[in-house]
Design a protein around this motif. Sequence first.
Motif, PDB file in Angstrom:
ATOM      1  N   GLU A  39      12.311   4.031  10.815  1.00 17.20           N
ATOM      2  CA  GLU A  39      13.566   3.416  11.261  1.00 17.20           C
ATOM      3  C   GLU A  39      13.983   2.310  10.271  1.00 17.20           C
ATOM      4  N   GLY A  40      13.004   1.591   9.767  1.00 18.81           N
ATOM      5  CA  GLY A  40      13.314   0.536   8.800  1.00 18.81           C
ATOM      6  C   GLY A  40      13.988   1.103   7.561  1.00 18.81           C
ATOM      7  N   TYR A  61       1.935   4.708  15.962  1.00 20.21           N
ATOM      8  CA  TYR A  61       1.888   3.348  16.519  1.00 20.21           C
ATOM      9  C   TYR A  61       0.845   3.217  17.627  1.00 20.21           C
ATOM     10  N   SER A  93      10.689  -1.312  12.333  1.00 21.42           N
ATOM     11  CA  SER A  93      11.958  -1.607  13.000  1.00 21.42           C
ATOM     12  C   SER A  93      12.215  -0.765  14.233  1.00 21.42           C
ATOM     13  N   SER A  94      11.320   0.169  14.531  1.00 18.32           N
ATOM     14  CA  SER A  94      11.530   1.030  15.700  1.00 18.32           C
ATOM     15  C   SER A  94      11.120   0.288  16.972  1.00 18.32           C
ATOM     16  N   HIS A 122       5.658   9.901  14.606  1.00 19.12           N
ATOM     17  CA  HIS A 122       5.969   8.477  14.445  1.00 19.12           C
ATOM     18  C   HIS A 122       5.353   7.598  15.542  1.00 19.12           C
ATOM     19  N   THR A 137       0.846  -1.196   0.000  1.00 20.53           N
ATOM     20  CA  THR A 137       0.000   0.000   0.000  1.00 20.53           C
ATOM     21  C   THR A 137       0.880   1.245   0.000  1.00 20.53           C
TER      22      THR A 137
HETATM   23  N1  FMN Z   1       4.996   0.702   4.279  1.00 21.26           N
HETATM   24  C1  FMN Z   1       4.111   1.170   3.359  1.00 21.26           C
HETATM   25  O1  FMN Z   1       3.858   2.363   3.308  1.00 21.26           O
HETATM   26  N2  FMN Z   1       3.478   0.309   2.497  1.00 21.26           N
HETATM   27  C2  FMN Z   1       3.709  -1.022   2.477  1.00 21.26           C
HETATM   28  O2  FMN Z   1       3.111  -1.755   1.695  1.00 21.26           O
HETATM   29  C3  FMN Z   1       4.670  -1.531   3.403  1.00 21.26           C
HETATM   30  N3  FMN Z   1       4.983  -2.850   3.408  1.00 21.26           N
HETATM   31  C4  FMN Z   1       5.963  -3.292   4.232  1.00 21.26           C
HETATM   32  C5  FMN Z   1       6.363  -4.621   4.137  1.00 21.26           C
HETATM   33  C6  FMN Z   1       7.363  -5.121   4.936  1.00 21.26           C
HETATM   34  C7  FMN Z   1       7.794  -6.536   4.788  1.00 21.26           C
HETATM   35  C8  FMN Z   1       7.986  -4.262   5.892  1.00 21.26           C
HETATM   36  C9  FMN Z   1       9.073  -4.770   6.785  1.00 21.26           C
HETATM   37  C10 FMN Z   1       7.593  -2.940   5.991  1.00 21.26           C
HETATM   38  C11 FMN Z   1       6.588  -2.428   5.159  1.00 21.26           C
HETATM   39  N4  FMN Z   1       6.200  -1.096   5.206  1.00 21.26           N
HETATM   40  C12 FMN Z   1       5.292  -0.626   4.301  1.00 21.26           C
HETATM   41  C13 FMN Z   1       6.792  -0.135   6.177  1.00 21.26           C
HETATM   42  C14 FMN Z   1       6.278  -0.335   7.588  1.00 21.26           C
HETATM   43  O3  FMN Z   1       4.926  -0.602   7.586  1.00 21.26           O
HETATM   44  C15 FMN Z   1       6.520   0.823   8.521  1.00 21.26           C
HETATM   45  O4  FMN Z   1       5.659   1.869   8.208  1.00 21.26           O
HETATM   46  C16 FMN Z   1       7.882   1.401   8.411  1.00 21.26           C
HETATM   47  O5  FMN Z   1       8.829   0.373   8.531  1.00 21.26           O
HETATM   48  C17 FMN Z   1       8.103   2.474   9.472  1.00 21.26           C
HETATM   49  O6  FMN Z   1       8.130   1.930  10.723  1.00 21.26           O
HETATM   50  P1  FMN Z   1       9.452   1.905  11.626  1.00 21.26           P
HETATM   51  O7  FMN Z   1       9.887   3.325  11.840  1.00 21.26           O
HETATM   52  O8  FMN Z   1       8.979   1.269  12.883  1.00 21.26           O
HETATM   53  O9  FMN Z   1      10.490   1.091  10.921  1.00 21.26           O
END
Ligand code: FMN
Length: 379
Positions: free
Chosen positions: A266-267, A127, A177-178, A123, A49
């Motif tokens: 973070e990811g 969550y 990943s956060s 951020h 998405t």
């Molecule tokens: N983010 C999107 O906007 N669209 C996606 O379809 C989407 N698919 C994801 C698939 C996988 C396998 C992973 C690991 C992440 C995906 N994300 C996607 C991002 C995460 O949903 C999340 O928003 C992003 O990692 C930020 O979070 P964080 O700061 O905790 O890392």
Amino acid sequence: MNVFWFLPTHGDGRYLGTAEGARPVTLPYLRQIAQAADDLGYHGVLVPTGRSCEDAWAVASAMIPLTQRLRFLVAVRPGVVSPTWAARMASTVDRLSDGRLLVNVVTGGDPAESEGDGVFLKHDDRYVVTDEFLGIWRRVMAGETVDFTGQHLRVKGAKILFPPLQAPHPPLYFGGSSPAAHGLAARHVDVYLTWGEPPAAVAEKIADVRRRAAAEQRTVRFGIRLHVIVRETSEAAWAAANDLIRHLDDSTIAAAQQAFGRLDSEGQRRMAALHKGRRDALEVSPNLWAGVGLVRGGAGTALVGDAETVARRMKEYAELGIETFILSGYPHLEEAYRVAELLFPRLPVERRTAGVSPNLTGPFGEIIANDIVPHRSQS
Ligand code: FMN
């Protein structure tokens, strides 16, 4: 091992970062990829998405009647859609697909995109919304009528009249990943997904999510999202990797990295840290190549190598606890075949035999093939 493929609802092509060899997302093209994945025995397909994608639920719904066994891992974005509405959509898709729905919970890591969708939150607050959303969603899916007032979400008498086929609800997948993401995974999800980081980093993430889940008296399973560039020889695979980015110039890479820099994910930060925007040191761990992430947001690494080697690398991840592999390659139609043909025989995946005729005669021609069945060469 469950091996998924990917529906490229944001476009496809032979090369990254150029319109050369690019393919638009059309119903016939998505149908070909979904049907290939279905026929080849992939466990499912991830449907992403975001504002650069066609809508995930509409695409998955269109693919249901065109496929037989393929599962759809469909992204839902809490905060943009109400939990009750999302539960109703999921329940319908689950029933109409005969229980082939899996839900990918996507909190989102792009504040500008979120604001465009009406979400003006930082951020960690996003969550909190996801946490409240899943609390309501799971109870509604399990048949409860829910009254809930949280920091961000409020529902009264929330319910769905038609339950999903999979009880209590289709499995929840999730990536992030956060610390906030890991905490959420521990509380709510069935499968935690990571982008393809080096094995040591993945092991740390798994340990952290496991520890947090144990504190909640829960267990979580694990999956990884990787591109794959697999060929019959290592030389051919590395040549294909270099070919994929051959149209990229430095200004395209810099523009993409600058655009990713506005994210608070973070990811995404961890993906960018692997290559630092440089194209001269892209093998960031043996056979793990960060070239895709030079211009593609999200999943930015590929396993590159001959089939034996790539299968071995996947098994290394499996030994860390990864059960689900969500793979892709460019272009997604041809690579769905190549990956299945080269990797499936070397992986502990369930092979589908029922209903498949053993008519593997090879391309001899309609006359001589009546008499001669080719053997596998002894190379
Ligand atoms: N983010 C999107 O906007 N669209 C996606 O379809 C989407 N698919 C994801 C698939 C996988 C396998 C992973 C690991 C992440 C995906 N994300 C996607 C991002 C995460 O949903 C999340 O928003 C992003 O990692 C930020 O979070 P964080 O700061 O905790 O890392």
